[in-house]
Motif scaffolding. Structure first.
Motif, PDB file in Angstrom:
ATOM      1  N   UNK A  20      10.495  10.763 -14.804  1.00  0.00           N
ATOM      2  CA  UNK A  20       8.918  11.441 -13.794  1.00  0.00           C
ATOM      3  C   UNK A  20       8.460  10.734 -13.257  1.00  0.00           C
ATOM      4  N   UNK A  21       7.237  10.712 -12.597  1.00  0.00           N
ATOM      5  CA  UNK A  21       6.563  10.099 -11.172  1.00  0.00           C
ATOM      6  C   UNK A  21       7.543  10.353  -9.970  1.00  0.00           C
ATOM      7  N   UNK A  22       6.936  11.551  -9.864  1.00  0.00           N
ATOM      8  CA  UNK A  22       7.030  11.786  -8.138  1.00  0.00           C
ATOM      9  C   UNK A  22       5.967  11.725  -7.250  1.00  0.00           C
ATOM     10  N   UNK A  23       7.017  11.342  -6.161  1.00  0.00           N
ATOM     11  CA  UNK A  23       5.762  11.451  -4.917  1.00  0.00           C
ATOM     12  C   UNK A  23       6.339  12.122  -3.673  1.00  0.00           C
ATOM     13  N   UNK A  24       5.626  13.382  -3.317  1.00  0.00           N
ATOM     14  CA  UNK A  24       5.343  14.615  -2.216  1.00  0.00           C
ATOM     15  C   UNK A  24       5.828  13.425  -0.997  1.00  0.00           C
ATOM     16  N   UNK A  25       7.154  14.191  -0.180  1.00  0.00           N
ATOM     17  CA  UNK A  25       7.271  13.050   1.309  1.00  0.00           C
ATOM     18  C   UNK A  25       7.206  14.355   1.915  1.00  0.00           C
ATOM     19  N   UNK A  26       6.982  14.821   3.012  1.00  0.00           N
ATOM     20  CA  UNK A  26       7.338  15.624   3.807  1.00  0.00           C
ATOM     21  C   UNK A  26       7.490  17.545   2.978  1.00  0.00           C
ATOM     22  N   UNK A  27       8.968  17.348   3.039  1.00  0.00           N
ATOM     23  CA  UNK A  27       9.606  18.636   2.908  1.00  0.00           C
ATOM     24  C   UNK A  27      10.619  18.214   1.034  1.00  0.00           C
ATOM     25  N   UNK A  40       0.926  12.321  -3.401  1.00  0.00           N
ATOM     26  CA  UNK A  40       1.106  12.686  -2.098  1.00  0.00           C
ATOM     27  C   UNK A  40       1.659  11.260  -1.160  1.00  0.00           C
ATOM     28  N   UNK A  41       2.630  11.879  -0.118  1.00  0.00           N
ATOM     29  CA  UNK A  41       2.376  10.792   1.027  1.00  0.00           C
ATOM     30  C   UNK A  41       1.969  11.844   2.135  1.00  0.00           C
ATOM     31  N   UNK A  42       0.920  11.357   2.399  1.00  0.00           N
ATOM     32  CA  UNK A  42      -0.153  12.121   3.572  1.00  0.00           C
ATOM     33  C   UNK A  42       0.604  11.694   4.704  1.00  0.00           C
TER      34      UNK A  42
END
Length: 103
Positions: A20-27, A40-42
């Motif tokens: 668990x625990x995901x962060x979108x970092x670009x692609x 999301x890492x803006x």
């Protein structure tokens, strides 16, 4: 330890099987085990979206001759989709983890 990363093309089930625990970092998604809801890492995602727009990937309907090309073009829109959801008041990542970028 080393961070675990997953491509945006993996299904939600495949990512969840890694934890668990995901962060979108670009692609890509980076696992952050202590994080609750997906985020999301803006900054990184904005840079990825800008780089893709500069290379001709935009909000237009994907124009490709076959299903594989259309799939790849849709995946390349994931950063832009996440940012637009975030701007609308949604964290963006939760929906992305569900299926928005896993056509």
């Amino acid at each position: 330890g080393r961070p675990v990363a997953a491509a945006v093309g993996l299904t939600r089930g495949e990512r969840i099987s890694m934890g668990q625990g995901w962060r979108l970092v670009g692609m890509l998604y980076v696992r952050e085990p202590l994080a609750g809801e997906a985020t999301v890492d803006r900054g990184a995602t904005s840079r990825a979206a800008m780089a893709l727009r500069e290379r001709g990937v935009s909000g237009a309907t994907p124009d490709a001759r076959d299903a594989t090309g259309r799939y790849v073009l849709r995946l390349l829109k994931c950063p832009e989709i996440a940012l637009s959801k975030q701007a609308a008041g949604d964290s963006g990542a939760g929906a992305l983890l569900e299926s928005t970028c896993n056509y």
